[in-house]
Design a protein around this motif. Structure first.
Motif, PDB file in Angstrom:
ATOM      1  N   LEU A 217       0.829  -1.206   0.000  1.00 40.83           N
ATOM      2  CA  LEU A 217       0.000   0.000   0.000  1.00 40.83           C
ATOM      3  C   LEU A 217       0.870   1.264   0.000  1.00 40.83           C
ATOM      4  O   LEU A 217       0.571   2.237  -0.692  1.00 40.83           O
ATOM      5  CB  LEU A 217      -0.961  -0.005   1.187  1.00 40.83           C
ATOM      6  CG  LEU A 217      -2.072  -1.066   1.114  1.00 40.83           C
ATOM      7  CD1 LEU A 217      -2.806  -1.165   2.446  1.00 40.83           C
ATOM      8  CD2 LEU A 217      -3.032  -0.763  -0.026  1.00 40.83           C
ATOM      9  N   GLU A 218       1.935   1.250   0.783  1.00 40.41           N
ATOM     10  CA  GLU A 218       2.864   2.384   0.786  1.00 40.41           C
ATOM     11  C   GLU A 218       3.474   2.585  -0.597  1.00 40.41           C
ATOM     12  O   GLU A 218       3.591   3.719  -1.072  1.00 40.41           O
ATOM     13  CB  GLU A 218       3.970   2.180   1.823  1.00 40.41           C
ATOM     14  CG  GLU A 218       3.491   2.346   3.250  1.00 40.41           C
ATOM     15  CD  GLU A 218       4.542   1.943   4.278  1.00 40.41           C
ATOM     16  OE1 GLU A 218       4.477   2.452   5.403  1.00 40.41           O
ATOM     17  OE2 GLU A 218       5.419   1.104   3.954  1.00 40.41           O
ATOM     18  N   SER A 219       3.848   1.490  -1.241  1.00 48.67           N
ATOM     19  CA  SER A 219       4.425   1.580  -2.590  1.00 48.67           C
ATOM     20  C   SER A 219       3.410   2.118  -3.593  1.00 48.67           C
ATOM     21  O   SER A 219       3.761   2.895  -4.488  1.00 48.67           O
ATOM     22  CB  SER A 219       4.909   0.207  -3.050  1.00 48.67           C
ATOM     23  OG  SER A 219       5.940  -0.245  -2.214  1.00 48.67           O
ATOM     24  N   ALA A 220       2.159   1.703  -3.453  1.00 48.66           N
ATOM     25  CA  ALA A 220       1.116   2.174  -4.370  1.00 48.66           C
ATOM     26  C   ALA A 220       0.847   3.667  -4.194  1.00 48.66           C
ATOM     27  O   ALA A 220       0.583   4.370  -5.169  1.00 48.66           O
ATOM     28  CB  ALA A 220      -0.168   1.377  -4.144  1.00 48.66           C
ATOM     29  N   LEU A 221       0.940   4.167  -2.956  1.00 46.26           N
ATOM     30  CA  LEU A 221       0.599   5.566  -2.681  1.00 46.26           C
ATOM     31  C   LEU A 221       1.791   6.520  -2.737  1.00 46.26           C
ATOM     32  O   LEU A 221       1.603   7.733  -2.806  1.00 46.26           O
ATOM     33  CB  LEU A 221      -0.081   5.676  -1.317  1.00 46.26           C
ATOM     34  CG  LEU A 221      -1.413   4.935  -1.185  1.00 46.26           C
ATOM     35  CD1 LEU A 221      -1.957   5.076   0.219  1.00 46.26           C
ATOM     36  CD2 LEU A 221      -2.418   5.432  -2.223  1.00 46.26           C
TER      37      LEU A 221
ATOM     38  N   VAL B  39      -5.339  -4.827  -4.248  1.00 50.59           N
ATOM     39  CA  VAL B  39      -5.761  -3.480  -4.615  1.00 50.59           C
ATOM     40  C   VAL B  39      -5.150  -3.082  -5.954  1.00 50.59           C
ATOM     41  O   VAL B  39      -3.971  -3.319  -6.199  1.00 50.59           O
ATOM     42  CB  VAL B  39      -5.319  -2.496  -3.504  1.00 50.59           C
ATOM     43  CG1 VAL B  39      -5.592  -1.073  -3.900  1.00 50.59           C
ATOM     44  CG2 VAL B  39      -5.994  -2.843  -2.193  1.00 50.59           C
ATOM     45  N   ASP B  40      -5.982  -2.439  -6.786  1.00 50.58           N
ATOM     46  CA  ASP B  40      -5.494  -1.854  -8.039  1.00 50.58           C
ATOM     47  C   ASP B  40      -4.828  -0.529  -7.672  1.00 50.58           C
ATOM     48  O   ASP B  40      -5.496   0.403  -7.217  1.00 50.58           O
ATOM     49  CB  ASP B  40      -6.670  -1.632  -8.983  1.00 50.58           C
ATOM     50  CG  ASP B  40      -6.288  -0.886 -10.257  1.00 50.58           C
ATOM     51  OD1 ASP B  40      -5.101  -0.505 -10.419  1.00 50.58           O
ATOM     52  OD2 ASP B  40      -7.190  -0.666 -11.088  1.00 50.58           O
TER      53      ASP B  40
ATOM     54  N   ARG C 220      -4.933   5.112  -5.896  1.00 52.74           N
ATOM     55  CA  ARG C 220      -4.348   6.460  -5.921  1.00 52.74           C
ATOM     56  C   ARG C 220      -5.397   7.514  -6.267  1.00 52.74           C
ATOM     57  O   ARG C 220      -5.432   8.587  -5.664  1.00 52.74           O
ATOM     58  CB  ARG C 220      -3.181   6.532  -6.915  1.00 52.74           C
ATOM     59  CG  ARG C 220      -1.891   5.994  -6.351  1.00 52.74           C
ATOM     60  CD  ARG C 220      -0.697   6.369  -7.209  1.00 52.74           C
ATOM     61  NE  ARG C 220      -0.658   5.684  -8.481  1.00 52.74           N
ATOM     62  CZ  ARG C 220      -0.038   4.519  -8.703  1.00 52.74           C
ATOM     63  NH1 ARG C 220       0.607   3.914  -7.729  1.00 52.74           N
ATOM     64  NH2 ARG C 220      -0.058   3.980  -9.897  1.00 52.74           N
ATOM     65  N   THR C 221      -6.252   7.209  -7.220  1.00 50.42           N
ATOM     66  CA  THR C 221      -7.303   8.154  -7.619  1.00 50.42           C
ATOM     67  C   THR C 221      -8.261   8.423  -6.465  1.00 50.42           C
ATOM     68  O   THR C 221      -8.579   9.571  -6.161  1.00 50.42           O
ATOM     69  CB  THR C 221      -8.079   7.612  -8.837  1.00 50.42           C
ATOM     70  OG1 THR C 221      -7.159   7.417  -9.909  1.00 50.42           O
ATOM     71  CG2 THR C 221      -9.185   8.563  -9.261  1.00 50.42           C
ATOM     72  N   LYS C 222      -8.694   7.368  -5.807  1.00 48.63           N
ATOM     73  CA  LYS C 222      -9.611   7.523  -4.672  1.00 48.63           C
ATOM     74  C   LYS C 222      -8.948   8.280  -3.530  1.00 48.63           C
ATOM     75  O   LYS C 222      -9.545   9.188  -2.946  1.00 48.63           O
ATOM     76  CB  LYS C 222     -10.074   6.145  -4.178  1.00 48.63           C
ATOM     77  CG  LYS C 222     -10.974   5.432  -5.152  1.00 48.63           C
ATOM     78  CD  LYS C 222     -11.278   4.028  -4.701  1.00 48.63           C
ATOM     79  CE  LYS C 222     -12.077   3.311  -5.778  1.00 48.63           C
ATOM     80  NZ  LYS C 222     -12.561   2.015  -5.355  1.00 48.63           N
ATOM     81  N   VAL C 223      -7.730   7.909  -3.219  1.00 49.97           N
ATOM     82  CA  VAL C 223      -7.017   8.545  -2.110  1.00 49.97           C
ATOM     83  C   VAL C 223      -6.779  10.026  -2.403  1.00 49.97           C
ATOM     84  O   VAL C 223      -7.013  10.880  -1.545  1.00 49.97           O
ATOM     85  CB  VAL C 223      -5.689   7.809  -1.814  1.00 49.97           C
ATOM     86  CG1 VAL C 223      -4.759   8.639  -0.957  1.00 49.97           C
ATOM     87  CG2 VAL C 223      -5.980   6.473  -1.157  1.00 49.97           C
ATOM     88  N   ARG C 224      -6.331  10.340  -3.599  1.00 49.62           N
ATOM     89  CA  ARG C 224      -6.078  11.739  -3.947  1.00 49.62           C
ATOM     90  C   ARG C 224      -7.353  12.564  -3.793  1.00 49.62           C
ATOM     91  O   ARG C 224      -7.351  13.634  -3.178  1.00 49.62           O
ATOM     92  CB  ARG C 224      -5.548  11.862  -5.373  1.00 49.62           C
ATOM     93  CG  ARG C 224      -5.225  13.305  -5.756  1.00 49.62           C
ATOM     94  CD  ARG C 224      -4.779  13.489  -7.205  1.00 49.62           C
ATOM     95  NE  ARG C 224      -3.684  12.625  -7.575  1.00 49.62           N
ATOM     96  CZ  ARG C 224      -3.757  11.660  -8.499  1.00 49.62           C
ATOM     97  NH1 ARG C 224      -4.880  11.461  -9.159  1.00 49.62           N
ATOM     98  NH2 ARG C 224      -2.721  10.923  -8.786  1.00 49.62           N
ATOM     99  N   TYR C 225      -8.449  12.060  -4.327  1.00 47.71           N
ATOM    100  CA  TYR C 225      -9.714  12.787  -4.254  1.00 47.71           C
ATOM    101  C   TYR C 225     -10.163  12.973  -2.799  1.00 47.71           C
ATOM    102  O   TYR C 225     -10.478  14.091  -2.376  1.00 47.71           O
ATOM    103  CB  TYR C 225     -10.806  12.063  -5.056  1.00 47.71           C
ATOM    104  CG  TYR C 225     -12.150  12.697  -4.861  1.00 47.71           C
ATOM    105  CD1 TYR C 225     -12.483  13.871  -5.521  1.00 47.71           C
ATOM    106  CD2 TYR C 225     -13.078  12.145  -3.981  1.00 47.71           C
ATOM    107  CE1 TYR C 225     -13.709  14.476  -5.323  1.00 47.71           C
ATOM    108  CE2 TYR C 225     -14.300  12.752  -3.776  1.00 47.71           C
ATOM    109  CZ  TYR C 225     -14.614  13.912  -4.445  1.00 47.71           C
ATOM    110  OH  TYR C 225     -15.822  14.515  -4.237  1.00 47.71           O
TER     111      TYR C 225
END
Length: 181
Positions: free
Chosen positions: A20-24, A110-111, A116-121
């Motif tokens: 998750l850290e790598s994805a974000l 997780v995709d 990233r899109t959801k988290v950013r928003y």
């Protein structure tokens, strides 16, 4: 929102935390981590958490229990939460999660692009919301200070107040008396 506000990732598996850290990481936000519901609650209550990615099923305090507690505390009730689960779609879990005001329920694996899109928003929206709250408080303080410092206008009598009788005054009063006789 303070610059030290971060996204808190909570999972009891180290490999999931790392993934998750790598994805974000490409988003450039500060990331924090916790490996239990108890640890997550402590960090959230200390403040400086702007978004929570939270595993549903953990030993001890579950993700749903963390969210239940957060929604009862004023300082944490508006922090957006994305719940993560590796056990597939479950109608009971989905119903409970959204009833608690969870922003989203994401299935593992997780995709990274979608996450990233959801988290950013969610994170940016929450930061803007907090900035607006601060601005409203600042403006209310200015209005209160201005109102307290302004001179008060003279109070006019109430329209139903008794009007004092009108008596002639001065030289004219004597003339009126002579004219009547």
């Amino acid at each position: 929102m303070p610059s030290d506000t971060r996204i808190l990732i909570v999972d009891d598996h180290e490999d999931t935390l790392y993934a998750l850290e790598s994805a974000l990481a490409p988003l450039g936000y500060e990331l924090g981590r916790a490996t239990s519901g108890d640890e997550a609650l402590k960090q959230v209550l200390r403040g400086q958490v702007g978004l929570l990615l939270l595993d549903v099923r953990m030993p001890g305090v579950s993700g749903l229990e963390v969210v239940r507690y957060m929604r009862r505390v004023e300082q944490t009730q508006h922090i957006p939460v994305i719940l993560l689960t590796g056990f597939g779609a479950d109608q009971e879990l989905t119903t409970a999660a959204f009833a608690l005001g969870v922003a989203d329920l994401v299935m593992k694996p997780v995709d990274p692009w979608a996450l990233r899109t959801k988290v950013r928003y969610l994170y940016d929206t929450h930061r803007r919301h907090l900035a607006l709250q601060r601005e409203v408080r600042r403006l209310r303080t200015l209005v209160r200070e201005h109102t307290d410092a302004a001179p008060r206008p003279a109070r006019l009598p109430h329209p139903d107040a008794r009007v004092p009788s009108q008596r002639p005054m001065g030289a004219h009063a004597g003339e009126l008396e002579r004219d009547r006789t």
